[in-house]
Scaffold this motif. Sequence first.
Motif, PDB file in Angstrom:
ATOM      1  N   LYS A  56       0.552  -8.080 -11.270  1.00 39.59           N
ATOM      2  CA  LYS A  56       0.895  -8.713 -10.024  1.00 39.59           C
ATOM      3  C   LYS A  56       0.954  -7.507  -8.793  1.00 39.59           C
ATOM      4  O   LYS A  56       1.158  -8.561  -8.094  1.00 39.59           O
ATOM      5  CB  LYS A  56       1.772  -9.485 -10.236  1.00 39.59           C
ATOM      6  N   SER A  57       0.633  -6.956  -9.268  1.00 46.43           N
ATOM      7  CA  SER A  57       2.110  -5.908  -8.374  1.00 46.43           C
ATOM      8  C   SER A  57       0.726  -4.393  -8.500  1.00 46.43           C
ATOM      9  O   SER A  57       0.624  -4.530  -9.658  1.00 46.43           O
ATOM     10  CB  SER A  57       3.235  -5.682  -8.620  1.00 46.43           C
ATOM     11  N   THR A  58       0.373  -4.129  -6.968  1.00 46.89           N
ATOM     12  CA  THR A  58      -0.326  -2.734  -6.650  1.00 46.89           C
ATOM     13  C   THR A  58       0.748  -2.131  -5.316  1.00 46.89           C
ATOM     14  O   THR A  58       1.193  -2.886  -4.922  1.00 46.89           O
ATOM     15  CB  THR A  58      -0.950  -3.792  -6.422  1.00 46.89           C
ATOM     16  N   TYR A  59       0.495  -1.203  -5.316  1.00 45.81           N
ATOM     17  CA  TYR A  59       0.853   0.022  -4.136  1.00 45.81           C
ATOM     18  C   TYR A  59      -0.087   1.260  -3.969  1.00 45.81           C
ATOM     19  O   TYR A  59      -0.593   0.988  -5.383  1.00 45.81           O
ATOM     20  CB  TYR A  59       2.491   0.226  -4.338  1.00 45.81           C
ATOM     21  N   TYR A  60       0.159   1.529  -2.953  1.00 44.63           N
ATOM     22  CA  TYR A  60      -0.554   2.559  -2.979  1.00 44.63           C
ATOM     23  C   TYR A  60      -0.529   3.889  -1.846  1.00 44.63           C
ATOM     24  O   TYR A  60       0.774   3.319  -1.270  1.00 44.63           O
ATOM     25  CB  TYR A  60      -2.021   1.764  -1.683  1.00 44.63           C
TER      26      TYR A  60
END
Length: 123
Positions: A56-60
């Motif tokens: 449900k959570s992503t970051y880049y």
Amino acid sequence: QVQLVESGGGLVQAGGSLRLSCAVSGQTFSNYNMGWFRQAPGKEREFVAAISWSGKSTYYTDSVKGRFTISSNNARNTVYLQMNNLKPEDTAVYYCNTDRSFPIRDKYEYDYWGQGTQVTVSS
């Protein structure tokens, strides 16, 4: 012990796409968050993207936002990195890793790495 097997790299022209895969074994995949890192020639390994165990959570990292997408398939114990609009500066060996922490830890915190998969983007 966890095993990480990255695949899907190759040679592509600028503007092209690749999809990397990372197969994980030796641990309960769904309990861990996942991250992708890369290391270009002569440079330190750097963080690229991360996904929580739930998906449900992503970051880049800023340089890949809007071009790369991380996803996971818990049933297949696999995490993916879809890379679109590739640039020559994306050329690197790409690695994945697992982490109980989210956000995931710094690259120096990991004791084990897989063999990585080479991505080469020509201009």
